[in-house]
Design a protein around this motif. Structure first.
Motif, PDB file in Angstrom:
ATOM      1  N   ARG A 185       0.812  -1.199   0.000  1.00 30.25           N
ATOM      2  CA  ARG A 185       0.000   0.000   0.000  1.00 30.25           C
ATOM      3  C   ARG A 185       0.854   1.262   0.000  1.00 30.25           C
ATOM      4  O   ARG A 185       0.500   2.270  -0.608  1.00 30.25           O
ATOM      5  N   ILE A 186       2.003   1.224   0.670  1.00 32.86           N
ATOM      6  CA  ILE A 186       2.814   2.433   0.749  1.00 32.86           C
ATOM      7  C   ILE A 186       3.818   2.540  -0.385  1.00 32.86           C
ATOM      8  O   ILE A 186       4.569   3.489  -0.459  1.00 32.86           O
ATOM      9  N   ARG A 187       3.862   1.549  -1.261  1.00 39.02           N
ATOM     10  CA  ARG A 187       4.792   1.621  -2.376  1.00 39.02           C
ATOM     11  C   ARG A 187       4.327   2.676  -3.366  1.00 39.02           C
ATOM     12  O   ARG A 187       3.194   2.648  -3.822  1.00 39.02           O
ATOM     13  N   PRO A 188       5.164   3.619  -3.718  1.00 41.27           N
ATOM     14  CA  PRO A 188       4.729   4.673  -4.647  1.00 41.27           C
ATOM     15  C   PRO A 188       4.526   4.111  -6.044  1.00 41.27           C
ATOM     16  O   PRO A 188       5.253   3.230  -6.503  1.00 41.27           O
ATOM     17  N   GLU A 189       3.500   4.612  -6.696  1.00 44.01           N
ATOM     18  CA  GLU A 189       3.208   4.176  -8.057  1.00 44.01           C
ATOM     19  C   GLU A 189       4.145   4.873  -9.037  1.00 44.01           C
ATOM     20  O   GLU A 189       4.425   6.064  -8.901  1.00 44.01           O
ATOM     21  N   PRO A 190       4.639   4.139 -10.032  1.00 42.41           N
ATOM     22  CA  PRO A 190       5.521   4.780 -11.018  1.00 42.41           C
ATOM     23  C   PRO A 190       4.751   5.781 -11.864  1.00 42.41           C
ATOM     24  O   PRO A 190       3.593   5.571 -12.206  1.00 42.41           O
ATOM     25  N   ARG A 191       5.427   6.865 -12.177  1.00 36.05           N
ATOM     26  CA  ARG A 191       4.798   7.895 -13.004  1.00 36.05           C
ATOM     27  C   ARG A 191       4.768   7.466 -14.460  1.00 36.05           C
ATOM     28  O   ARG A 191       5.755   6.994 -14.999  1.00 36.05           O
ATOM     29  N   ARG A 192       3.608   7.620 -15.050  1.00 34.55           N
ATOM     30  CA  ARG A 192       3.463   7.261 -16.454  1.00 34.55           C
ATOM     31  C   ARG A 192       3.872   8.440 -17.335  1.00 34.55           C
ATOM     32  O   ARG A 192       3.644   9.595 -16.987  1.00 34.55           O
ATOM     33  N   PRO A 193       4.468   8.138 -18.477  1.00 34.26           N
ATOM     34  CA  PRO A 193       4.867   9.240 -19.372  1.00 34.26           C
ATOM     35  C   PRO A 193       3.652   9.978 -19.923  1.00 34.26           C
ATOM     36  O   PRO A 193       2.636   9.372 -20.249  1.00 34.26           O
ATOM     37  N   ASN A 194       3.769  11.285 -20.003  1.00 32.26           N
ATOM     38  CA  ASN A 194       2.692  12.135 -20.524  1.00 32.26           C
ATOM     39  C   ASN A 194       2.829  12.221 -22.044  1.00 32.26           C
ATOM     40  O   ASN A 194       3.509  13.088 -22.586  1.00 32.26           O
ATOM     41  N   TRP A 195       2.155  11.266 -22.717  1.00 28.87           N
ATOM     42  CA  TRP A 195       2.284  11.212 -24.179  1.00 28.87           C
ATOM     43  C   TRP A 195       1.590  12.406 -24.845  1.00 28.87           C
ATOM     44  O   TRP A 195       2.001  12.866 -25.913  1.00 28.87           O
ATOM     45  N   THR A 196       0.528  12.921 -24.225  1.00 32.59           N
ATOM     46  CA  THR A 196      -0.168  14.063 -24.826  1.00 32.59           C
ATOM     47  C   THR A 196       0.738  15.283 -24.900  1.00 32.59           C
ATOM     48  O   THR A 196       0.832  15.961 -25.929  1.00 32.59           O
ATOM     49  N   ALA A 197       1.435  15.562 -23.796  1.00 34.12           N
ATOM     50  CA  ALA A 197       2.347  16.708 -23.798  1.00 34.12           C
ATOM     51  C   ALA A 197       3.478  16.503 -24.794  1.00 34.12           C
ATOM     52  O   ALA A 197       3.910  17.454 -25.473  1.00 34.12           O
ATOM     53  N   ALA A 198       3.966  15.257 -24.919  1.00 35.15           N
ATOM     54  CA  ALA A 198       5.039  14.994 -25.875  1.00 35.15           C
ATOM     55  C   ALA A 198       4.580  15.223 -27.314  1.00 35.15           C
ATOM     56  O   ALA A 198       5.310  15.793 -28.140  1.00 35.15           O
ATOM     57  N   MET A 199       3.348  14.802 -27.629  1.00 38.43           N
ATOM     58  CA  MET A 199       2.829  14.995 -28.986  1.00 38.43           C
ATOM     59  C   MET A 199       2.630  16.483 -29.282  1.00 38.43           C
ATOM     60  O   MET A 199       2.944  16.964 -30.386  1.00 38.43           O
ATOM     61  N   VAL A 200       2.113  17.234 -28.302  1.00 40.41           N
ATOM     62  CA  VAL A 200       1.917  18.672 -28.520  1.00 40.41           C
ATOM     63  C   VAL A 200       3.253  19.367 -28.747  1.00 40.41           C
ATOM     64  O   VAL A 200       3.407  20.217 -29.637  1.00 40.41           O
ATOM     65  N   ALA A 201       4.272  18.972 -27.963  1.00 45.10           N
ATOM     66  CA  ALA A 201       5.594  19.573 -28.139  1.00 45.10           C
ATOM     67  C   ALA A 201       6.168  19.253 -29.512  1.00 45.10           C
ATOM     68  O   ALA A 201       6.792  20.108 -30.162  1.00 45.10           O
ATOM     69  N   ALA A 202       5.965  18.017 -29.985  1.00 41.09           N
ATOM     70  CA  ALA A 202       6.473  17.640 -31.304  1.00 41.09           C
ATOM     71  C   ALA A 202       5.781  18.432 -32.414  1.00 41.09           C
ATOM     72  O   ALA A 202       6.419  18.888 -33.368  1.00 41.09           O
ATOM     73  N   ILE A 203       4.458  18.620 -32.282  1.00 46.16           N
ATOM     74  CA  ILE A 203       3.723  19.373 -33.304  1.00 46.16           C
ATOM     75  C   ILE A 203       4.184  20.826 -33.332  1.00 46.16           C
ATOM     76  O   ILE A 203       4.380  21.421 -34.396  1.00 46.16           O
ATOM     77  N   VAL A 204       4.370  21.399 -32.146  1.00 47.24           N
ATOM     78  CA  VAL A 204       4.838  22.789 -32.089  1.00 47.24           C
ATOM     79  C   VAL A 204       6.215  22.926 -32.725  1.00 47.24           C
ATOM     80  O   VAL A 204       6.507  23.884 -33.451  1.00 47.24           O
ATOM     81  N   ALA A 205       7.097  21.929 -32.477  1.00 39.88           N
ATOM     82  CA  ALA A 205       8.434  21.981 -33.053  1.00 39.88           C
ATOM     83  C   ALA A 205       8.388  21.904 -34.579  1.00 39.88           C
ATOM     84  O   ALA A 205       9.102  22.634 -35.280  1.00 39.88           O
ATOM     85  N   VAL A 206       7.513  21.025 -35.116  1.00 37.29           N
ATOM     86  CA  VAL A 206       7.410  20.895 -36.576  1.00 37.29           C
ATOM     87  C   VAL A 206       6.870  22.176 -37.192  1.00 37.29           C
ATOM     88  O   VAL A 206       7.368  22.664 -38.217  1.00 37.29           O
ATOM     89  N   VAL A 207       5.817  22.744 -36.578  1.00 42.51           N
ATOM     90  CA  VAL A 207       5.239  23.984 -37.120  1.00 42.51           C
ATOM     91  C   VAL A 207       6.261  25.113 -37.076  1.00 42.51           C
ATOM     92  O   VAL A 207       6.396  25.909 -38.016  1.00 42.51           O
ATOM     93  N   GLY A 208       7.029  25.192 -35.970  1.00 39.05           N
ATOM     94  CA  GLY A 208       8.045  26.234 -35.881  1.00 39.05           C
ATOM     95  C   GLY A 208       9.119  26.092 -36.930  1.00 39.05           C
ATOM     96  O   GLY A 208       9.574  27.072 -37.526  1.00 39.05           O
TER      97      GLY A 208
END
Length: 290
Positions: free
Chosen positions: A129-152
């Motif tokens: 119960r006290i074991r911390p859950e691993p953080r999942r990667p935020n794929w949505t933020a990664a996709m938005v960053a990639a799109i912004v980089a391509v548009v730029g």
């Protein structure tokens, strides 16, 4: 001579009843009965033989491997992989050959130090119960960053003039139909021949080339006197492109006969046939093909 009378000999000590065998001595003890019972392995082997089964048949029914069955019948439970697996194999074999598995498991525990105490579940639950859950990667933020980089990157390429089609074209896009130009040195595409005033209005310090896809679409390419690409692509029917340079403009027409060509305000008639590829160069002043 006096005679002694023989008296009866009386036993001093134990009474006659003590010499008689006890009734309890005739009863077999519980421990001796338990010692006389066969071992777990011997019981499994004898029951299998009584059931008329071979080791291969028992192995097929129980999915316990043949070497393990042989070892268990010889009271060798080390090949089971531990006490927990040994108890499970004993229950499985006992059911297959018609024995009571509970009695054999109890006998096994008695012969191997008893059944181990179960592990308390509460400490394990608390640890989970006290074991911390691993953080999942935020794929949505990664996709938005990639799109912004391509548009730029695309925007930077277009505005820096490195991409194709970023030359000095002053007319509309190739996908738009030809429109009348408001510049004094350009002629209307619908005019078959420009007037003398239109020719005179063309700037004399530059070379001006206007292309109109009049009789069909054509692939065109335009470069300035430094060899820099001004435009490259398909000019659709009805669309126009105009290019200017201080010294010279080099053209490549993929379907020369379909193009209406004006150079410095003057129409060029000798530009080639339909389907013919023409390479043309024009400079300031009167238009002359290089």
């Amino acid at each position: 001579m006096a005679t002694r009378s023989k008296g009866a000999l009386v036993s001093i000590g134990n009474s006659p009843s003590d010499d008689r065998p006890s009734v309890e001595d005739d009863r077999p003890s519980v421990e001796s009965a338990e010692d006389d019972r066969p071992s777990v392995g011997r019981a499994l082997q004898q029951a299998r033989i009584d059931a008329g089964l071979t080791v291969d048949e028992v192995s097929s029914r129980t999915r316990v491997r043949i070497p393990i069955v042989h070892a268990m019948e010889q009271d060798d439970f080390t090949r089971c992989g531990g006490d927990v697996y040994a108890r499970g194999h004993i229950r499985t074999l006992a059911r297959a050959i018609g024995l009571d598995p509970a009695g054999l498991v109890e006998q096994y525990d008695a012969e191997h130090g008893g059944r181990p105490e179960p592990t308390p579940a509460a400490p394990l639950f608390e640890a989970e119960r006290i074991r911390p859950e691993p953080r999942r990667p935020n794929w949505t933020a990664a996709m938005v960053a990639a799109i912004v980089a391509v548009v730029g990157f695309v925007g930077f390429t277009v505005f820096s003039g490195d991409g194709k089609g970023s030359g000095k074209a002053v007319a509309g896009d190739a996908t738009e139909p030809a429109k009348p130009s408001s510049s004094p040195h350009q002629n209307k595409p619908s005019d078959p021949k420009p007037s003398d005033s239109a020719i005179a209005a063309a700037p004399h310090d530059k070379v001006t080339v206007k292309l109109t896809a009049e009789d069909g679409s054509s692939w065109i390419s335009a470069k300035d006197h430094n060899g820099r690409l001004l435009h490259e692509g398909v000019l659709k029917r009805g669309a126009s492109k105009t290019f200017t340079d201080k010294k010279r403009i080099d053209l490549v027409l993929g379907n020369a006969g379909a193009i209406q060509l004006f150079v410095n305000g003057k129409e060029i008639d000798d530009r080639g046939e339909k389907g013919q590829v023409q390479r043309l160069s024009y400079t300031k002043g009167d238009p002359e093909a290089g």
